[in-house]
Structures are given as structure tokens and as C-alpha cells.
Design an enzyme around this catalytic site. Structure first.
Site, PDB file in Angstrom:
ATOM      1  N   GLY A  13       0.926  -0.993   0.101  1.00 24.70           N
ATOM      2  CA  GLY A  13      -0.103  -0.071  -0.010  1.00 24.70           C
ATOM      3  C   GLY A  13       0.972   1.313  -0.012  1.00 24.70           C
ATOM      4  O   GLY A  13       1.881   1.418   0.756  1.00 24.70           O
ATOM      5  N   ALA A  24      15.269  11.047  -1.244  1.00 25.04           N
ATOM      6  CA  ALA A  24      16.565  10.744  -0.596  1.00 25.04           C
ATOM      7  C   ALA A  24      17.468   9.684  -0.778  1.00 25.04           C
ATOM      8  O   ALA A  24      18.603   9.991  -0.777  1.00 25.04           O
ATOM      9  CB  ALA A  24      16.004  10.505   0.874  1.00 25.04           C
ATOM     10  N   ARG A  27      19.005  11.168  -4.184  1.00 27.96           N
ATOM     11  CA  ARG A  27      19.866  12.303  -4.006  1.00 27.96           C
ATOM     12  C   ARG A  27      21.018  11.787  -3.220  1.00 27.96           C
ATOM     13  O   ARG A  27      22.490  12.088  -3.608  1.00 27.96           O
ATOM     14  CB  ARG A  27      19.217  13.332  -3.389  1.00 27.96           C
ATOM     15  CG  ARG A  27      18.171  13.865  -4.356  1.00 27.96           C
ATOM     16  CD  ARG A  27      18.692  15.345  -4.574  1.00 27.96           C
ATOM     17  NE  ARG A  27      17.681  15.932  -5.585  1.00 27.96           N
ATOM     18  CZ  ARG A  27      16.618  16.721  -5.279  1.00 27.96           C
ATOM     19  NH1 ARG A  27      16.738  17.417  -4.260  1.00 27.96           N
ATOM     20  NH2 ARG A  27      15.962  17.293  -6.294  1.00 27.96           N
ATOM     21  N   ARG A  74       0.865  -5.162  -5.181  1.00 26.19           N
ATOM     22  CA  ARG A  74       1.148  -6.269  -4.405  1.00 26.19           C
ATOM     23  C   ARG A  74       1.183  -7.403  -5.381  1.00 26.19           C
ATOM     24  O   ARG A  74       0.056  -7.741  -5.954  1.00 26.19           O
ATOM     25  CB  ARG A  74      -0.125  -6.457  -3.463  1.00 26.19           C
ATOM     26  CG  ARG A  74      -0.114  -5.166  -2.485  1.00 26.19           C
ATOM     27  CD  ARG A  74      -1.326  -5.744  -1.340  1.00 26.19           C
ATOM     28  NE  ARG A  74      -1.253  -4.870  -0.278  1.00 26.19           N
ATOM     29  CZ  ARG A  74      -1.951  -3.671  -0.098  1.00 26.19           C
ATOM     30  NH1 ARG A  74      -2.828  -3.317  -1.201  1.00 26.19           N
ATOM     31  NH2 ARG A  74      -1.816  -2.859   0.754  1.00 26.19           N
ATOM     32  N   ASP A 105       6.035  -5.039   6.040  1.00 30.36           N
ATOM     33  CA  ASP A 105       6.458  -6.273   6.492  1.00 30.36           C
ATOM     34  C   ASP A 105       6.451  -7.410   5.231  1.00 30.36           C
ATOM     35  O   ASP A 105       7.488  -8.111   4.997  1.00 30.36           O
ATOM     36  CB  ASP A 105       6.102  -6.786   8.077  1.00 30.36           C
ATOM     37  CG  ASP A 105       6.842  -6.530   8.899  1.00 30.36           C
ATOM     38  OD1 ASP A 105       8.075  -5.998   8.831  1.00 30.36           O
ATOM     39  OD2 ASP A 105       6.464  -6.442  10.102  1.00 30.36           O
ATOM     40  N   SER A 107       6.351  -6.717   2.120  1.00 30.74           N
ATOM     41  CA  SER A 107       7.296  -6.328   1.129  1.00 30.74           C
ATOM     42  C   SER A 107       8.680  -6.829   1.524  1.00 30.74           C
ATOM     43  O   SER A 107       9.540  -7.098   0.756  1.00 30.74           O
ATOM     44  CB  SER A 107       7.269  -4.575   0.885  1.00 30.74           C
ATOM     45  OG  SER A 107       6.076  -4.439   0.507  1.00 30.74           O
ATOM     46  N   THR A 127       4.242   2.377   5.957  1.00 34.30           N
ATOM     47  CA  THR A 127       2.903   2.120   5.884  1.00 34.30           C
ATOM     48  C   THR A 127       2.117   3.058   6.796  1.00 34.30           C
ATOM     49  O   THR A 127       2.516   3.057   7.865  1.00 34.30           O
ATOM     50  CB  THR A 127       2.871   0.609   6.104  1.00 34.30           C
ATOM     51  OG1 THR A 127       1.198   0.432   6.530  1.00 34.30           O
ATOM     52  CG2 THR A 127       3.766   0.290   7.252  1.00 34.30           C
ATOM     53  N   ASP A 129      -0.248   1.986   8.616  1.00 37.43           N
ATOM     54  CA  ASP A 129      -0.623   1.390   9.552  1.00 37.43           C
ATOM     55  C   ASP A 129       0.393   1.014  10.999  1.00 37.43           C
ATOM     56  O   ASP A 129       0.077   0.657  11.860  1.00 37.43           O
ATOM     57  CB  ASP A 129      -0.758  -0.085   9.068  1.00 37.43           C
ATOM     58  CG  ASP A 129      -1.687  -0.204   8.023  1.00 37.43           C
ATOM     59  OD1 ASP A 129      -2.450   0.405   7.909  1.00 37.43           O
ATOM     60  OD2 ASP A 129      -1.816  -1.461   7.221  1.00 37.43           O
ATOM     61  N   ASP A 131       2.515  -0.768  11.340  1.00 38.48           N
ATOM     62  CA  ASP A 131       2.393  -2.105  11.967  1.00 38.48           C
ATOM     63  C   ASP A 131       3.667  -3.048  11.525  1.00 38.48           C
ATOM     64  O   ASP A 131       3.466  -4.381  11.467  1.00 38.48           O
ATOM     65  CB  ASP A 131       1.314  -3.134  11.291  1.00 38.48           C
ATOM     66  CG  ASP A 131       0.935  -3.058   9.898  1.00 38.48           C
ATOM     67  OD1 ASP A 131       2.016  -2.537   8.950  1.00 38.48           O
ATOM     68  OD2 ASP A 131       0.335  -4.005   9.433  1.00 38.48           O
ATOM     69  N   ARG A 173      -5.458  -2.527   8.818  1.00 38.94           N
ATOM     70  CA  ARG A 173      -5.247  -3.824   8.707  1.00 38.94           C
ATOM     71  C   ARG A 173      -5.585  -4.654   9.865  1.00 38.94           C
ATOM     72  O   ARG A 173      -6.716  -4.217  10.770  1.00 38.94           O
ATOM     73  CB  ARG A 173      -3.972  -4.401   8.060  1.00 38.94           C
ATOM     74  CG  ARG A 173      -4.033  -5.507   7.275  1.00 38.94           C
ATOM     75  CD  ARG A 173      -2.682  -5.763   6.701  1.00 38.94           C
ATOM     76  NE  ARG A 173      -2.258  -5.045   5.717  1.00 38.94           N
ATOM     77  CZ  ARG A 173      -2.558  -5.119   4.255  1.00 38.94           C
ATOM     78  NH1 ARG A 173      -3.215  -6.296   4.027  1.00 38.94           N
ATOM     79  NH2 ARG A 173      -2.206  -4.425   3.449  1.00 38.94           N
ATOM     80  N   GLY A 187     -10.610  12.068  21.684  1.00 38.78           N
ATOM     81  CA  GLY A 187     -11.448  11.959  22.893  1.00 38.78           C
ATOM     82  C   GLY A 187     -12.669  10.970  22.434  1.00 38.78           C
ATOM     83  O   GLY A 187     -13.568  11.319  22.845  1.00 38.78           O
ATOM     84  N   HIS A 252      -9.908   5.070   2.021  1.00 42.60           N
ATOM     85  CA  HIS A 252      -8.677   5.412   1.264  1.00 42.60           C
ATOM     86  C   HIS A 252      -8.161   6.775   1.199  1.00 42.60           C
ATOM     87  O   HIS A 252      -7.058   7.168   0.953  1.00 42.60           O
ATOM     88  CB  HIS A 252      -8.599   4.974  -0.229  1.00 42.60           C
ATOM     89  CG  HIS A 252      -8.513   3.610  -0.488  1.00 42.60           C
ATOM     90  ND1 HIS A 252      -9.599   2.406  -0.321  1.00 42.60           N
ATOM     91  CD2 HIS A 252      -7.295   2.658  -0.607  1.00 42.60           C
ATOM     92  CE1 HIS A 252      -9.044   1.395  -0.360  1.00 42.60           C
ATOM     93  NE2 HIS A 252      -7.486   1.365  -0.615  1.00 42.60           N
ATOM     94  N   ARG A 255      -5.109   7.238   3.120  1.00 43.73           N
ATOM     95  CA  ARG A 255      -3.650   6.975   2.616  1.00 43.73           C
ATOM     96  C   ARG A 255      -2.979   7.899   1.667  1.00 43.73           C
ATOM     97  O   ARG A 255      -1.968   8.012   1.520  1.00 43.73           O
ATOM     98  CB  ARG A 255      -3.708   5.771   1.488  1.00 43.73           C
ATOM     99  CG  ARG A 255      -3.960   4.592   2.385  1.00 43.73           C
ATOM    100  CD  ARG A 255      -3.094   3.500   1.918  1.00 43.73           C
ATOM    101  NE  ARG A 255      -3.176   3.146   0.817  1.00 43.73           N
ATOM    102  CZ  ARG A 255      -3.461   2.153  -0.008  1.00 43.73           C
ATOM    103  NH1 ARG A 255      -4.035   1.367   0.908  1.00 43.73           N
ATOM    104  NH2 ARG A 255      -3.642   1.815  -1.104  1.00 43.73           N
TER     105      ARG A 255
HETATM  106  O1  F6P Z   1      -1.566  -1.286   4.512  1.00 45.64           O
HETATM  107  C1  F6P Z   1      -2.261  -0.042   4.238  1.00 45.64           C
HETATM  108  C2  F6P Z   1      -3.508  -0.195   4.079  1.00 45.64           C
HETATM  109  O2  F6P Z   1      -4.270   0.971   3.893  1.00 45.64           O
HETATM  110  C3  F6P Z   1      -4.350  -0.818   5.271  1.00 45.64           C
HETATM  111  O3  F6P Z   1      -4.741  -0.051   6.123  1.00 45.64           O
HETATM  112  C4  F6P Z   1      -5.539  -1.515   4.363  1.00 45.64           C
HETATM  113  O4  F6P Z   1      -6.105  -2.515   5.213  1.00 45.64           O
HETATM  114  C5  F6P Z   1      -4.958  -1.770   3.099  1.00 45.64           C
HETATM  115  O5  F6P Z   1      -3.915  -1.189   2.976  1.00 45.64           O
HETATM  116  C6  F6P Z   1      -5.945  -1.610   1.976  1.00 45.64           C
HETATM  117  O6  F6P Z   1      -5.499  -1.958   0.695  1.00 45.64           O
HETATM  118  P1  F6P Z   1      -5.999  -1.572  -0.711  1.00 45.64           P
HETATM  119  O7  F6P Z   1      -5.698  -0.149  -1.143  1.00 45.64           O
HETATM  120  O8  F6P Z   1      -5.068  -2.760  -1.370  1.00 45.64           O
HETATM  121  O9  F6P Z   1      -7.260  -1.930  -0.570  1.00 45.64           O
END
Ligand code: F6P
Length: 322
Positions: A13, A24, A27, A74, A105, A107, A127, A129, A131, A173, A187, A252, A255
Site C-alpha cells: 500500500g 532521498a 539524491r 502487491r 513487512d 514487502s 505504511t 498502519d 505495523d 489492517r 477523545g 482510502h 492514504r
Molecule cells: O496497509 C495499508 C492499508 O491501507 C491498510 O490499512 C488497508 O487494510 C489496506 O492497505 C488496504 O489495501 P488496498 O488499498 O489494497 O485496498
């Protein structure tokens, strides 16, 4: 081994700040005397030999742009043993001494498979996330948090005006880092994370009723996407409490957007560290943040690490929503 030519790709993603990292790598790579090849569309582009030499001007004016100029995928084929072997062969055809992989992870597991086929890699965590198990911070997380915070602020304005309950699903995710941080920042009266078992009565309805009894008139419930069933949860809240409840799946929009200062700086420092390692002949590493310092782990070690959600943050979120 003296590195002469490197490739750079973004995978998985996209995340705001990936462009700052590409910039970076290019360069600082050229500064160190490398030829730098941009590989389009992640491992798909590597398999296709879809790459081009980048120069100092190839990355002009991209630091402020979300997404990734190299694009990302992906790749299904790359997830097979044959795909990895073919990609490694292509890296040899182009005489790449190493590839910088910018992603998460998933990737990095692909990068590790490549390294087993003799292709040197350096991984940079990016990412929204947050994560990636080996690092406290991933590029894109701060921008996504600020985007989600802005969206929830807006939803709260209208929830207040109409005395409603707003159920908001955020990305992440199987991880709840976006949800938990935004629960504190906004809050939220309740926050449901994939890392924790949950019961709608005790974890959502009871806090809402408790808040109502203490004088609140509008409520925010954040659901991490790993939980799922957001629309149904909203329906149940309305049925059980009688409070008008809306559901918003942010999707999305989380993102995109121009990266924050934190993400631009993190991306720049991580990428410079990546090319520094390459200059020193240090291969097959993952760049990470540990106690606010930039460090590097061997890729196997990094992928074996486990990252836990901060329990004290969960308690804090509950305490401050009273
Ligand atoms: O890993 C980033 C992310 O935005 C996750 O939060 C989400 O589950 C996933 O990618 C969505 O993937 P796609 O854009 O392929 O639907």
C-alpha cells in the site's frame, strides 16, 4: 563489495512520505557515487525489467506529494518461488548491486526471499498502519493520523449539533495503532482494536450510557478495520440505546495527502541511512526507529520481532473519555 548501481522500489500500500524516501535514496545515492535505478510498480516492475536511471532532477518537487511516483503493487507472481527466482535473475540482468525496498513487512519478506537468491536488499519501513514489527515508527503514519484526526473533528462538529453517536472505521489492517492514537487525539468514548477481544455491551454501550449519565450528548466510537462489521455495530448502538447513530468508513482518503514534516524528515533520514549502509557494504538490513534513534537490523532478526500495542495508551484513552 563496492556498490556501483542500486535500484529503488515502493511496494504494498502506498504511504505519504514514500516520495520523500525515493528522493532521498536518489539524491544521497548519487552523492555517494552510485547509479540509481527507479523500478516501477514494485516487484511487478522488477519482474518486467521496468526500470530507468534516475538523476538529481528526477526527484525534483516530489517531497510534498503523497503516493509514490514509482507506483506500487502487491505482486502475485512475486509471491511464488519461481517469481522470486525470475526477479533475482532480472536484478542480475540490470547489474543491480542492491535494491532499496520501501514498504511494510510483507514487502520485506519479499526482499528477504530475494536476498536468499543472492540479491542484496535494504528495507525502509513505510505504511500508514505503523505495523512493521521491528520499528517504533513507519513513514506515512503521522500523515494518516492527522488526516483521520481532521475527518473525526469534522464528524464531531455535526455529531455535537445533532446529539448523535458517530461510529467511525479507520484503516490499519490487523493493527490498531491508527485507531488508538486517534481515539486519544479525538477523545473517543469507545475504541475497538483488533488486538483486544471485545463485547459490544461492555465496551461500547456501557461507556456511552455512562457518558450520557455524566452529561455528555454526543459520542464517538472508533472501530479499527480489522474488527469489521462497522455498519452493524452502528445499527446495534441505535437499537439498544435509542441514540441516533451514523457510521462512516473513512477508507482510502486516509492514504493520500501531502506528508507531514515528521514523515518527510523520517523518510529522508531513513533513506540516507540506507545508502550509508550500502556505501559501507552492509547488506540485507531493515532500517528502524528504536527509542527515537535510527538503527538497522538484519532482515531475519527484524522479521522475527513482535510488536505489541501499548496497554497504557488503551487505559489512557478510556480514562480521558470519562
Ligand atoms: O496497509 C495499508 C492499508 O491501507 C491498510 O490499512 C488497508 O487494510 C489496506 O492497505 C488496504 O489495501 P488496498 O488499498 O489494497 O485496498
Amino acid at each position: 563489495m563496492a556498490v556501483k548501481r542500486i535500484g529503488v522500489l515502493t511496494s504494498g500500500g502506498d504511504a505519504p512520505g514514500m516520495n520523500a524516501a525515493i528522493r532521498a535514496v536518489v539524491r544521497s545515492g548519487i552523492y555517494r557515487g552510485f547509479e540509481v535505478y527507479g523500478i516501477r510498480k514494485g516487484y511487478e516492475g522488477l519482474l518486467a525489467g521496468d526500470m530507468f536511471e534516475m538523476n538529481l532532477r528526477s526527484v525534483s518537487d516530489i517531497i510534498s506529494r503523497g503516493g509514490t511516483i514509482l507506483q506500487t503493487t502487491r505482486s502475485k507472481e512475486f509471491s511464488t518461488d519461481e517469481g522470486v527466482k525470475r526477479a533475482a535473475r532480472m536484478a542480475n540482468v540490470f547489474k543491480l548491486d542492491a535494491i532499496v525496498v520501501i514498504g511494510g513487512d510483507g514487502s520485506f519478506r519479499g526482499a528477504r526471499a530475494l536476498s536468499k537468491e543472492g540479491v542484496n536488499v535494504i528495507c525502509i519501513p513505510a505504511t500508514i498502519d505503523n505495523d512493521v514489527s521491528s520499528t517504533e515508527y513507519t513513514i506515512g503514519f503521522d500523515t494518516a493520523l492527522n488526516t483521520v484526526k481532521d475527518a473525526i473533528d469534522r464528524i464531531k462538529d455535526t455529531a455535537y449539533s445533532h446529539e448523535r453517536c458517530s461510529v467511525i472505521e479507520v484503516m490499519g489492517r490487523e493493527a490498531g495503532y491508527i485507531a488508538l492514537n486517534c481515539a486519544i487525539a479525538d477523545g473517543a468514548e469507545a475504541c475497538i482494536l483488533p488486538e483486544k477481544e471485545f463485547n459490544i455491551d461492555t465496551d461500547i454501550i456501557k461507556p456511552i450510557i455512562g457518558c450520557r449519565n455524566r452529561g455528555k450528548h454526543h459520542y464517538v466510537v472508533i472501530i479499527a478495520e480489522g474488527i469489521g462489521g462497522t455498519l452493524d455495530i452502528a445499527k446495534q448502538i441505535k437499537e439498544i440505546t435509542g441514540i441516533t447513530t451514523t457510521a462512516t468508513i473513512l477508507g482510502h482518503l486516509q492514504r493520500g495527502g501531502s506528508p507531514t514534516v515528521r514523515d518527510r524528515v523520517a523518510a529522508s533520514l531513513m533513506a540516507v541511512k540506507a545508502t550509508e549502509l550500502l556505501e559501507q557494504g552492509e547488506m540485507n538490513k531493515v532500517i528502524a526507529v528504536k527509542h527515537d534513534q535510527y538503527v538497522a537490523y538484519d532482515i531475519d532478526e527484524a522479521l522475527n520481532m513482535v510488536k505489541y500495542i501499548d496497554e497504557s495508551m488503551i487505559e489512557t484513552s478510556k480514562m480521558l473519555s470519562l
